[in-house]
Design a protein around this motif. Structure first.
Motif, PDB file in Angstrom:
ATOM      1  N   ASN A  41      59.866  96.854 -51.432  1.00  0.00           N
ATOM      2  CA  ASN A  41      60.944  96.882 -52.270  1.00  0.00           C
ATOM      3  C   ASN A  41      61.687  98.010 -52.703  1.00  0.00           C
ATOM      4  N   ASP A  42      60.821  99.140 -52.106  1.00  0.00           N
ATOM      5  CA  ASP A  42      61.441 100.600 -52.430  1.00  0.00           C
ATOM      6  C   ASP A  42      62.178 100.958 -51.263  1.00  0.00           C
ATOM      7  N   GLU A  95      51.857  98.371 -56.674  1.00  0.00           N
ATOM      8  CA  GLU A  95      51.887  99.433 -55.615  1.00  0.00           C
ATOM      9  C   GLU A  95      50.486 100.481 -55.522  1.00  0.00           C
ATOM     10  N   SER A 146      61.274  94.586 -60.052  1.00  0.00           N
ATOM     11  CA  SER A 146      61.037  94.605 -58.366  1.00  0.00           C
ATOM     12  C   SER A 146      62.275  94.472 -57.409  1.00  0.00           C
ATOM     13  N   ALA A 205      61.275 104.534 -50.250  1.00  0.00           N
ATOM     14  CA  ALA A 205      59.937 104.585 -49.736  1.00  0.00           C
ATOM     15  C   ALA A 205      59.909 104.182 -48.257  1.00  0.00           C
ATOM     16  N   ALA A 221      67.302 105.077 -58.872  1.00  0.00           N
ATOM     17  CA  ALA A 221      66.791 106.337 -57.904  1.00  0.00           C
ATOM     18  C   ALA A 221      67.988 107.065 -57.702  1.00  0.00           C
ATOM     19  N   PRO A 247      64.890  95.351 -55.227  1.00  0.00           N
ATOM     20  CA  PRO A 247      65.153  96.630 -54.607  1.00  0.00           C
ATOM     21  C   PRO A 247      66.454  97.388 -54.963  1.00  0.00           C
ATOM     22  N   ARG A 306      66.195  98.954 -58.168  1.00  0.00           N
ATOM     23  CA  ARG A 306      65.552 100.247 -57.771  1.00  0.00           C
ATOM     24  C   ARG A 306      66.457 101.372 -57.268  1.00  0.00           C
ATOM     25  N   LEU A 307      66.959 101.044 -56.134  1.00  0.00           N
ATOM     26  CA  LEU A 307      67.756 101.947 -55.406  1.00  0.00           C
ATOM     27  C   LEU A 307      68.798 102.590 -56.447  1.00  0.00           C
ATOM     28  N   ASP A 343      55.749 100.284 -50.303  1.00  0.00           N
ATOM     29  CA  ASP A 343      56.408  99.238 -51.163  1.00  0.00           C
ATOM     30  C   ASP A 343      57.712  98.757 -50.507  1.00  0.00           C
TER      31      ASP A 343
END
Length: 141
Positions: free
Chosen positions: A57-58, A30, A96, A61, A105, A98, A101-102, A55
């Motif tokens: 995949n984020d 990114e 990568s 974001a 986060a 998602p 990553r979620l 991004d």
């Protein structure tokens, strides 16, 4: 055609959010200049449309950028354009993913803990299994 639509919608200040996805090879990051350099947002700039490149995949974001652009649209300031840059899922690794990553986060923000996430995963699997069972029962009758 897309450029003509952007211009028409911006001129008339229609409440529209254009969303586009661009897929890059996984080795891009990114922070890579290619994210914005090869972006279709150049067309949005041409017509004075506010835009964001994120991004794809984020999840966070994408949600943040969408919320900002939607707020702008609701205030009558015209069209918004969001470009979600995703990575090739054929070769994607865990960093990568998602969902992962979620999850990370949400845990980092304190929205949920590991045990809570595992409970949600279990409930999700139970719902999926129940839906499959119901579907199979209905198709056999």
């Amino acid at each position: 055609l897309a450029q003509e639509m952007m211009k028409l919608f911006q001129d008339r200040k229609y409440p529209v959010l254009f969303i586009c996805e661009r897929i890059l090879p996984l080795q891009e990051t990114e922070s890579s200049p290619k994210l914005k350099e090869c972006s279709t947002t150049q067309y949005a700039d041409k017509f004075g449309i506010e835009w964001a490149v994120v991004d794809g995949n984020d999840v966070i974001a994408v949600a943040d950028a969408s919320a900002h652009l939607i707020d702008r649209i609701r205030k009558g300031r015209g069209v918004g354009f969001l470009e979600a840059v995703s990575f090739d899922h054929q070769t994607a690794d865990k960093t990568s993913d998602p969902i992962l990553r979620l999850k990370q986060a949400m845990i980092a923000r304190g929205d949920i803990n590991q045990a809570g996430f595992e409970i949600l995963e279990t409930l999700e699997m139970q719902m999926v299994n129940a839906a499959v069972t119901n579907s199979q029962a209905e198709s056999s009758t």
